[in-house]
Scaffold this active site. Sequence first.
Site, PDB file in Angstrom:
ATOM      1  N   VAL A   6       0.966  -1.123  -0.103  1.00  0.00           N
ATOM      2  CA  VAL A   6       0.111   0.036   0.434  1.00  0.00           C
ATOM      3  C   VAL A   6       0.657   1.458   0.222  1.00  0.00           C
ATOM      4  CG1 VAL A   6      -1.536   1.088   0.823  1.00  0.00           C
ATOM      5  CG2 VAL A   6      -1.740  -1.782   1.290  1.00  0.00           C
ATOM      6  N   CYS A   7       0.601   2.234  -0.932  1.00  0.00           N
ATOM      7  CA  CYS A   7       0.998   3.617  -1.070  1.00  0.00           C
ATOM      8  C   CYS A   7       0.249   4.403  -1.340  1.00  0.00           C
ATOM      9  CB  CYS A   7       2.165   3.781  -2.067  1.00  0.00           C
ATOM     10  SG  CYS A   7       2.287   3.118  -3.099  1.00  0.00           S
ATOM     11  N   SER A   8       0.910   5.939  -1.452  1.00  0.00           N
ATOM     12  CA  SER A   8      -0.698   7.323  -1.966  1.00  0.00           C
ATOM     13  C   SER A   8      -1.344   6.830  -2.973  1.00  0.00           C
ATOM     14  CB  SER A   8       0.471   7.786  -1.529  1.00  0.00           C
ATOM     15  OG  SER A   8       1.407   7.704  -2.327  1.00  0.00           O
TER      16      SER A   8
END
Length: 103
Positions: A6-8
């Site tokens: 998960v990242c932005s």
Amino acid sequence: MRVVLVCSAGMSTSILVERMKEAAEEQQVYLNVKAVAESDLRDNLHELDVVLIGPQVRYLEKSIKEKVEPTGAKCDVINQQAFGLMQGKQVLEQALNLMASND
């Protein structure tokens, strides 16, 4: 093992995903891994083993864990150095160790 990073926006982890796949192939470990934006996580929670959070969004750790933990999947923030150097083998080992933990 089924893993979501998960990242932005799901972009910065795409290289890491490829490096993790290479490491898994070398170690003959079954790995289904993909990168998603935090906003898309809820749609990707089915049948997961591990969720790894990009260090750049570690401030979202509490809210992500609240979404992930009811599914039984393990969740942690990716080691910052391994992420920065795009060390797929080390991040794969982090995921494997997380799976093996009983907490």
